[in-house]
Design a protein around this motif. Structure first.
Motif, short mmCIF file in Angstrom:
data_model
loop_
_atom_site.label_atom_id
_atom_site.label_comp_id
_atom_site.label_asym_id
_atom_site.label_seq_id
_atom_site.Cartn_x
_atom_site.Cartn_y
_atom_site.Cartn_z
N PHE A 115 0.82 -1.21 0.00
CA PHE A 115 0.00 0.00 0.00
C PHE A 115 0.85 1.27 0.00
O PHE A 115 0.47 2.27 -0.60
CB PHE A 115 -0.99 -0.02 1.16
N SER A 116 2.02 1.22 0.62
CA SER A 116 2.93 2.38 0.56
C SER A 116 3.32 2.67 -0.88
O SER A 116 3.32 3.82 -1.32
CB SER A 116 4.18 2.14 1.39
N ARG A 117 3.64 1.61 -1.62
CA ARG A 117 4.01 1.78 -3.02
C ARG A 117 2.82 2.31 -3.83
O ARG A 117 2.96 3.25 -4.62
CB ARG A 117 4.48 0.46 -3.61
N ALA A 118 1.64 1.73 -3.61
CA ALA A 118 0.45 2.17 -4.36
C ALA A 118 0.16 3.64 -4.09
O ALA A 118 -0.12 4.40 -5.03
CB ALA A 118 -0.75 1.31 -3.97
N PHE A 119 0.24 4.07 -2.83
CA PHE A 119 -0.08 5.46 -2.50
C PHE A 119 1.04 6.40 -2.93
O PHE A 119 0.76 7.53 -3.35
CB PHE A 119 -0.39 5.60 -1.02
N ALA A 120 2.29 5.95 -2.87
CA ALA A 120 3.39 6.79 -3.35
C ALA A 120 3.28 7.00 -4.86
O ALA A 120 3.50 8.11 -5.35
CB ALA A 120 4.74 6.14 -3.00
N GLY B 59 1.57 10.62 -9.31
CA GLY B 59 0.81 10.79 -10.56
C GLY B 59 1.00 9.68 -11.57
O GLY B 59 0.63 9.85 -12.73
N VAL B 60 1.56 8.54 -11.15
CA VAL B 60 1.78 7.46 -12.11
C VAL B 60 0.89 6.24 -11.85
O VAL B 60 0.98 5.25 -12.57
CB VAL B 60 3.27 7.03 -12.15
N ALA B 61 0.03 6.32 -10.84
CA ALA B 61 -0.88 5.21 -10.55
C ALA B 61 -2.10 5.76 -9.83
O ALA B 61 -2.07 6.86 -9.26
CB ALA B 61 -0.22 4.15 -9.68
N TYR B 62 -3.18 4.99 -9.90
CA TYR B 62 -4.37 5.34 -9.15
C TYR B 62 -5.05 4.05 -8.69
O TYR B 62 -5.69 3.36 -9.48
CB TYR B 62 -5.35 6.18 -9.99
N TYR C 214 -2.12 1.99 -13.48
CA TYR C 214 -0.72 2.26 -13.20
C TYR C 214 0.02 2.51 -14.51
O TYR C 214 -0.55 2.36 -15.59
CB TYR C 214 -0.08 1.16 -12.35
N ARG C 215 1.25 2.93 -14.35
CA ARG C 215 2.04 3.39 -15.50
C ARG C 215 1.24 4.42 -16.30
O ARG C 215 1.20 4.37 -17.53
CB ARG C 215 2.50 2.22 -16.36
N LEU C 216 0.61 5.32 -15.57
CA LEU C 216 -0.15 6.40 -16.21
C LEU C 216 0.82 7.26 -17.02
O LEU C 216 1.82 7.75 -16.49
CB LEU C 216 -0.84 7.27 -15.17
N ASP C 217 0.54 7.41 -18.28
CA ASP C 217 1.39 8.18 -19.18
C ASP C 217 0.49 9.17 -19.92
O ASP C 217 -0.05 8.87 -20.98
CB ASP C 217 2.10 7.23 -20.15
N TYR C 218 0.35 10.34 -19.31
CA TYR C 218 -0.56 11.34 -19.87
C TYR C 218 -0.06 11.90 -21.20
O TYR C 218 -0.86 12.21 -22.07
CB TYR C 218 -0.79 12.47 -18.86
N SER C 219 1.26 12.01 -21.37
CA SER C 219 1.78 12.58 -22.62
C SER C 219 1.51 11.66 -23.81
O SER C 219 1.28 12.15 -24.92
CB SER C 219 3.28 12.89 -22.50
N ASN C 220 1.53 10.35 -23.58
CA ASN C 220 1.23 9.41 -24.65
C ASN C 220 -0.18 8.84 -24.56
O ASN C 220 -0.55 7.97 -25.36
CB ASN C 220 2.26 8.27 -24.66
N ARG C 221 -0.92 9.31 -23.58
CA ARG C 221 -2.35 8.98 -23.40
C ARG C 221 -2.59 7.47 -23.29
O ARG C 221 -3.45 6.92 -23.97
CB ARG C 221 -3.18 9.61 -24.51
N ASN C 222 -1.82 6.84 -22.38
CA ASN C 222 -2.04 5.42 -22.14
C ASN C 222 -1.75 5.06 -20.69
O ASN C 222 -1.13 5.82 -19.96
CB ASN C 222 -1.21 4.57 -23.10
N CYS C 223 -2.22 3.88 -20.31
CA CYS C 223 -1.98 3.36 -18.97
C CYS C 223 -2.17 1.85 -18.99
O CYS C 223 -2.56 1.28 -20.00
CB CYS C 223 -2.91 4.00 -17.94
N GLU C 224 -1.92 1.26 -17.84
CA GLU C 224 -2.17 -0.16 -17.66
C GLU C 224 -3.16 -0.33 -16.51
O GLU C 224 -3.27 0.53 -15.64
CB GLU C 224 -0.87 -0.91 -17.37
N VAL C 225 -3.88 -1.43 -16.54
CA VAL C 225 -4.81 -1.78 -15.46
C VAL C 225 -4.35 -3.13 -14.92
O VAL C 225 -4.10 -4.06 -15.67
CB VAL C 225 -6.26 -1.89 -15.98
N LEU D 112 -5.90 6.87 -25.13
CA LEU D 112 -6.13 6.19 -26.40
C LEU D 112 -5.86 4.69 -26.30
O LEU D 112 -6.36 3.91 -27.10
CB LEU D 112 -5.24 6.78 -27.49
N ARG D 113 -5.03 4.30 -25.31
CA ARG D 113 -4.66 2.90 -25.13
C ARG D 113 -4.70 2.55 -23.66
O ARG D 113 -4.19 3.29 -22.82
CB ARG D 113 -3.25 2.63 -25.66
#
Length: 112
Positions: free
Chosen positions: A31-36, A41-44, A63-74, A107-108
């Motif tokens: 949970f420390s990692r998730a909240f950090a 700004g790279v995970a929610y 996670y791996r939120l990448d706003y500049s390339n408009r993608n993330c992972e779930v 977009l992805r």
């Protein structure tokens, strides 16, 4: 955090090959990692609640939120055994994907 840890501890054999925390030390790190990562700004992370009762039945995460390339992972998804296979994961992923595409403008989205 308490209800999620109760889920993981109730049936540890289900989560033994996952990142789902089993001990207090593992939970603190997880949970420390998730909240950090959220604060950076790279995970929610999300707690998944049952509609109506509001009972916590699991967790998932952007996670791996990448706003500049408009993608993330779930991923980092885990649920109480009693709701597995019953549509909770399907509904939660639908809501997360709708949020990713419609609200965040991604977009992805990659499912892990």
């Amino acid at each position: 955090i308490g209800p999620l840890l109760e889920i993981a501890r109730a049936t540890p054999e289900i989560y033994r090959f996952t990142s789902t925390p089993q001990t207090d030390a593992e939970a603190a790190a997880y949970f420390s990692r998730a909240f950090a990562e959220r604060d950076g700004g790279v995970a929610y992370p999300f707690a998944v609640l049952l509609s109506g009762s509001g009972e916590v039945v699991g967790s998932s995460r952007f996670y791996r939120l990448d706003y500049s390339n408009r993608n993330c992972e779930v991923g980092f998804t885990w649920f109480a055994p009693r709701v597995q296979g019953g549509g909770v994961n399907t509904e939660s992923k639908y809501l997360m994907l709708a949020d990713a595409f419609d609200t965040l403008g991604f977009l992805r989205v990659q499912l892990q």
